[in-house]
Design a protein around this motif. Structure first.
Motif, short mmCIF file in Angstrom:
data_model
loop_
_atom_site.label_atom_id
_atom_site.label_comp_id
_atom_site.label_asym_id
_atom_site.label_seq_id
_atom_site.Cartn_x
_atom_site.Cartn_y
_atom_site.Cartn_z
N GLY A 124 0.81 -1.20 0.00
CA GLY A 124 0.00 0.00 0.00
C GLY A 124 0.84 1.25 0.00
O GLY A 124 2.02 1.23 0.35
N TRP A 125 0.22 2.33 -0.41
CA TRP A 125 0.83 3.67 -0.35
C TRP A 125 0.09 4.48 0.71
O TRP A 125 -1.15 4.48 0.75
CB TRP A 125 0.74 4.37 -1.69
CG TRP A 125 1.73 3.88 -2.71
CD1 TRP A 125 1.52 2.97 -3.70
CD2 TRP A 125 3.08 4.30 -2.84
NE1 TRP A 125 2.66 2.78 -4.44
CE2 TRP A 125 3.64 3.59 -3.93
CE3 TRP A 125 3.90 5.21 -2.15
CZ2 TRP A 125 4.97 3.76 -4.34
CZ3 TRP A 125 5.22 5.37 -2.57
CH2 TRP A 125 5.74 4.65 -3.64
N PHE A 126 0.88 5.18 1.51
CA PHE A 126 0.37 6.03 2.57
C PHE A 126 1.09 7.36 2.50
O PHE A 126 2.15 7.47 1.86
CB PHE A 126 0.59 5.36 3.94
CG PHE A 126 -0.09 4.02 4.05
CD1 PHE A 126 0.50 2.88 3.51
CD2 PHE A 126 -1.31 3.89 4.67
CE1 PHE A 126 -0.13 1.64 3.59
CE2 PHE A 126 -1.95 2.66 4.76
CZ PHE A 126 -1.36 1.54 4.21
N ARG A 127 0.55 8.38 3.14
CA ARG A 127 1.22 9.67 3.14
C ARG A 127 0.99 10.36 4.47
O ARG A 127 0.02 10.11 5.17
CB ARG A 127 0.73 10.55 1.99
CG ARG A 127 -0.74 10.98 2.09
CD ARG A 127 -1.17 11.70 0.84
NE ARG A 127 -2.57 12.11 0.91
CZ ARG A 127 -3.24 12.63 -0.10
NH1 ARG A 127 -2.65 12.79 -1.29
NH2 ARG A 127 -4.51 12.97 0.06
N GLN A 128 1.94 11.25 4.78
CA GLN A 128 1.84 12.04 6.00
C GLN A 128 2.20 13.47 5.69
O GLN A 128 3.36 13.75 5.31
CB GLN A 128 2.72 11.48 7.11
CG GLN A 128 2.50 12.17 8.44
CD GLN A 128 3.11 11.40 9.59
OE1 GLN A 128 3.99 10.55 9.40
NE2 GLN A 128 2.65 11.68 10.80
N ALA A 129 1.24 14.36 5.84
CA ALA A 129 1.46 15.78 5.64
C ALA A 129 1.96 16.41 6.94
O ALA A 129 1.71 15.86 8.03
CB ALA A 129 0.17 16.44 5.18
N PRO A 130 2.63 17.55 6.85
CA PRO A 130 3.12 18.19 8.07
C PRO A 130 2.00 18.45 9.07
O PRO A 130 0.95 18.99 8.72
CB PRO A 130 3.71 19.51 7.54
CG PRO A 130 4.04 19.22 6.12
CD PRO A 130 3.01 18.27 5.63
N GLY A 131 2.22 18.03 10.30
CA GLY A 131 1.26 18.26 11.36
C GLY A 131 0.03 17.38 11.32
O GLY A 131 -0.90 17.59 12.10
N LYS A 132 0.01 16.40 10.44
CA LYS A 132 -1.16 15.53 10.32
C LYS A 132 -0.78 14.07 10.52
O LYS A 132 0.38 13.69 10.43
CB LYS A 132 -1.83 15.72 8.96
CG LYS A 132 -2.40 17.11 8.74
CD LYS A 132 -3.22 17.16 7.47
CE LYS A 132 -3.87 18.51 7.30
NZ LYS A 132 -4.71 18.58 6.07
N ASP A 133 -1.79 13.26 10.77
CA ASP A 133 -1.57 11.83 10.92
C ASP A 133 -1.31 11.19 9.56
O ASP A 133 -1.73 11.70 8.52
CB ASP A 133 -2.80 11.16 11.55
CG ASP A 133 -3.01 11.59 12.99
OD1 ASP A 133 -4.16 11.51 13.45
OD2 ASP A 133 -2.01 11.98 13.64
N ARG A 134 -0.62 10.05 9.58
CA ARG A 134 -0.42 9.29 8.36
C ARG A 134 -1.77 8.78 7.87
O ARG A 134 -2.60 8.35 8.69
CB ARG A 134 0.54 8.13 8.62
CG ARG A 134 1.01 7.43 7.37
CD ARG A 134 2.10 6.42 7.69
NE ARG A 134 3.28 7.07 8.25
CZ ARG A 134 4.41 6.43 8.57
NH1 ARG A 134 4.50 5.13 8.37
NH2 ARG A 134 5.43 7.08 9.08
N GLU A 135 -1.99 8.82 6.57
CA GLU A 135 -3.25 8.36 6.02
C GLU A 135 -3.00 7.48 4.80
O GLU A 135 -1.97 7.58 4.13
CB GLU A 135 -4.14 9.55 5.60
CG GLU A 135 -3.55 10.42 4.51
CD GLU A 135 -4.47 11.56 4.12
OE1 GLU A 135 -5.50 11.77 4.77
OE2 GLU A 135 -4.13 12.25 3.13
N ALA A 136 -3.96 6.63 4.53
CA ALA A 136 -3.85 5.74 3.38
C ALA A 136 -4.14 6.49 2.09
O ALA A 136 -4.91 7.45 2.07
CB ALA A 136 -4.81 4.57 3.54
N VAL A 137 -3.49 6.04 1.03
CA VAL A 137 -3.75 6.57 -0.31
C VAL A 137 -4.37 5.47 -1.18
O VAL A 137 -5.44 5.63 -1.76
CB VAL A 137 -2.46 7.10 -0.96
CG1 VAL A 137 -2.75 7.58 -2.37
CG2 VAL A 137 -1.86 8.22 -0.10
N SER A 138 -3.68 4.33 -1.26
CA SER A 138 -4.15 3.24 -2.10
C SER A 138 -3.46 1.95 -1.68
O SER A 138 -2.32 1.98 -1.22
CB SER A 138 -3.83 3.53 -3.58
OG SER A 138 -4.28 2.47 -4.41
#
Length: 127
Positions: free
Chosen positions: A35-49
């Motif tokens: 899977g691919w996940f992402r984490q933006a500054p100041g935010k929790d890691r979230e799923a992408v696909s």
């Protein structure tokens, strides 16, 4: 144990495209769900696909219609093609893998429990 290395990140203008790669080594990569996940500054890691070994695919709502996940087993690589990128897509993108064995949606929703993670690649969407 499976090792993962992401690449392909960079600076892109809004509306542009990028292709991220996740190269796997150390084990038979096509036996793993990825899977691919992402984490933006100041935010929790979230799923992408997410993509399971049986070919099932799940996209988070933000990715639907703009992102495409795929894998090349001969190259032990999973790709994330991203188009029509938005500034809110700025984040560190990670790939993760495990022998999940359950639904692809659950894999994305419970990504925190996946056992192999790469170090991430930075994507910045800005003019």
């Amino acid at each position: 144990q499976l090792q993962l290395v992401e690449s392909g990140g960079g600076l892109v203008q809004p509306g542009g495209s990028l292709r991220l790669s996740c190269a796997a080594s150390g084990a038979t990569a096509d036996h793993y769900d990825i899977g691919w996940f992402r984490q933006a500054p100041g935010k929790d890691r979230e799923a992408v696909s997410c993509l399971t070994t049986d070919g099932s695919i799940y996209y988070e709502d933000s990715a639907k219609g703009r992102f495409t996940i795929s894998r090349d087993n001969a190259k032990s690589t999973v790709y994330l093609e991203m188009s029509r990128l938005k500034p809110e897509g700025t984040a560190v993108y990670y790939c993760a893998a495990d022998q999940w064995g359950r639904s692809v949606q659950a894999m994305c929703e419970k990504g925190y429990s996946l056992r192999s993670w790469g170090r991430g690649t930075q994507v910045t969407v800005s003019s």
